[in-house]
Design an enzyme around this catalytic site. Structure first.
Site, PDB file in Angstrom:
ATOM      1  N   SER A 102       0.813  -1.215   0.000  1.00 33.73           N
ATOM      2  CA  SER A 102       0.000   0.000   0.000  1.00 33.73           C
ATOM      3  C   SER A 102       0.849   1.269   0.000  1.00 33.73           C
ATOM      4  O   SER A 102       1.584   1.541  -0.937  1.00 33.73           O
ATOM      5  CB  SER A 102      -0.950  -0.057   1.196  1.00 33.73           C
ATOM      6  OG  SER A 102      -1.930   0.951   1.122  1.00 33.73           O
ATOM      7  N   ASP A 241      -2.130   6.448  -3.365  1.00 37.56           N
ATOM      8  CA  ASP A 241      -1.012   5.744  -2.749  1.00 37.56           C
ATOM      9  C   ASP A 241      -0.550   4.646  -3.696  1.00 37.56           C
ATOM     10  O   ASP A 241      -1.068   4.501  -4.801  1.00 37.56           O
ATOM     11  CB  ASP A 241      -1.398   5.201  -1.372  1.00 37.56           C
ATOM     12  CG  ASP A 241      -2.460   4.122  -1.436  1.00 37.56           C
ATOM     13  OD1 ASP A 241      -3.163   4.041  -2.458  1.00 37.56           O
ATOM     14  OD2 ASP A 241      -2.598   3.354  -0.471  1.00 37.56           O
ATOM     15  N   ASP A 243      -0.865   1.479  -4.081  1.00 34.63           N
ATOM     16  CA  ASP A 243      -1.731   0.447  -4.658  1.00 34.63           C
ATOM     17  C   ASP A 243      -3.090   0.996  -5.083  1.00 34.63           C
ATOM     18  O   ASP A 243      -3.950   0.238  -5.520  1.00 34.63           O
ATOM     19  CB  ASP A 243      -1.900  -0.731  -3.702  1.00 34.63           C
ATOM     20  CG  ASP A 243      -2.777  -0.406  -2.503  1.00 34.63           C
ATOM     21  OD1 ASP A 243      -2.795   0.763  -2.073  1.00 34.63           O
ATOM     22  OD2 ASP A 243      -3.457  -1.323  -1.993  1.00 34.63           O
TER      23      ASP A 243
END
Length: 445
Positions: A102, A241, A243
């Site tokens: 992430s 971000d 992902d």
């Protein structure tokens, strides 16, 4: 329920090369996932990843473990986490797996899971997987080993899905947008979605090299986006971000617009259009200003634990559709099954166009309280929050706020950190209290 050993609030995550993010453990994890899913007559798993260099290694290990258990895999290549939730549903796959950490930097990585409904796995399934990890590794007969294929049009399918959530009567032709893809999974997708809808797009953070994901860019570091929005005289900036399940926005003056504000704007628009179902869900980290602004509109508000999985759980319990974390996870259950940065951003752009106004003006009715968040490193096993010293300093800070603020201390579910949040009506006081608590915790860890 037994405490999970490997799973946190968002799958399994850690430093690459150290347990549990090692090739041998991920091989065993893939096998364990396969053994558990076979109980539900599962046969095919979709696997995606972000742009981290370690993703290739982990993808191979994970696929080998699944194959040894008898499950086949379909690979998408680099693609946002919410795209896997979508593709898992549309391909009628048994489950979806994302290799990503992430918003963390490249030297971390992790594994996230989605059910065949595009939702996070239940606690029961995660515990069953952990139990299987403790068992001896075996391999099915060669004739029934899982096979690997690739989904060649995964990116285009997801782009069309995202565009389909934007109102058909609107166009982005009047907007100039700077988009920061954090050198992550949205780098090929978000700019194309916006361009297809007519926007003039300036794309940054779109040159991933395997190690620059989230580095000085994206939703966790807005400085580059803020300066570029002002330099380009853009209407708005969007930051994802690594992902792509989070979004933070920037207005034309360079001001940050976080998940709380995004949640408010979408909820208010749905209320005005008589489309809001019930109320909205935030978390214990959500700003008090959000709660007050929603109350003034008569919109019910509930707080869940931190983590988008807990926001989702509360939404399902209440039968509501809209929730978010202030970090930028925005969940729109009438559009998709999980937090999706691209889709959430499109809905805010639609609000701007429908009201023929700026993001700055739209946010004028929500006044966020001063809030200071400090992270303190700690071991993954210890918990300094159980210390009497920490509990005492927290109590004293709460007394000093005199009922006009909050102190929240929690251990992160995704990183070895203690997160300190102090909120009140005086930024100087809030900052002092947060720094004092951080100092006390540092003396213990």
């Amino acid at each position: 329920m037994r405490i999970r050993k490997y799973f946190g609030t968002d799958g399994i995550r850690g430093r690459v090369g150290k347990l549990p993010i090692t090739p041998d453990f991920i091989l065993k994890l893939g096998w364990s996932v396969g053994k558990v899913l076979l109980r539900y007559d599962s046969r095919e798993i979709i696997i995606g990843k972000d742009t981290r260099i370690s993703g290739y290694m982990l993808e191979s290990s994970l696929g080998a473990g699944l194959s040894a258990a008898g499950l086949s895999t379909a690979l998408t290549g680099p693609i946002p986490t919410p795209a896997i939730a979508y593709l898992t549903r549309t391909f009628r796959a048994s489950a979806g797996i994302v290799i990503s950490a992430s918003h963390n930097l490249f030297d971390d990585n992790g594994i996230k899971f989605f059910s065949n409904e595009g939702r996070k796995l239940s606690d029961e399934v995660e515990l069953a997987i952990e139990n299987e990890i403790e068992q001896s590794f075996t391999c099915v007969d060669s004739a029934i080993l899982g096979q690997t294929t690739c989904i060649s049009d995964a990116t285009r399918r997801y782009i069309e899905f995202c565009k389909g959530t934007f109102p058909s009567y609107l166009t982005l032709k009047t907007l100039k947008i700077v988009v920061d893809c954090a050198n992550g999974a949205t780098y090929r997708i978000a700019p194309n979605v916006l361009r297809d809808l007519g926007a003039k797009v300036i794309a940054i953070g779109v040159q991933p090299d395997g190690i620059n994901i989230n580095k000085n860019c994206g939703s966790t570091d807005l400085r580059l986006l803020q300066s570029r929005v002002i330099e380009e005289k853009a209407d708005v900036g969007l930051a994802y971000d690594g992902d792509g399940d989070r979004i933070i926005m920037v207005d034309h003056l360079g001001h940050k617009v976080d998940g709380d504000q995004i949640l408010y704007l979408i909820a208010r628009e749905e209320l005005y259009r008589k489309e809001l179902k019930g109320g909205v869900v935030g978390t214990i980290m959500s700003n008090m200003g959000l709660e007050i602004a929603l109350r003034e509109l008569g919109i019910p508000f509930a707080r869940s634990s931190v983590g988008d999985r807990y926001v989702l759980e509360m939404l399902r319990e209440k039968g509501w559709r809209l929730g978010a974390e202030n970090s930028g996870h925005v969940i729109l259950l009438d559009k998709t099954t999980t937090g999706d940065g691209i889709i959430a951003g499109l809905q805010v752009l639609a609000v701007m166009l429908n009201n023929n106004t700026t993001l700055y003006d739209l946010c004028s009715d929500i006044k966020l309280f001063p809030q200071r968040v400090i992270n303190v490193s700690c071991s993954r096993n210890g918990n300094p929050l159980e210390s009497i010293q920490v509990q005492e300093v927290q109590s004293k800070a709460e007394l000093e706020l005199k009922g006009c603020g909050r102190v929240l201390l929690r251990k992160s579910g995704t990183e070895p950190l203690i997160r300190i949040m102090v909120e009140g009506d005086n930024m100087k006081q809030v900052t002092f209290l947060a720094q004092h608590i951080a100092h006390v915790i540092k003396t213990i860890v």
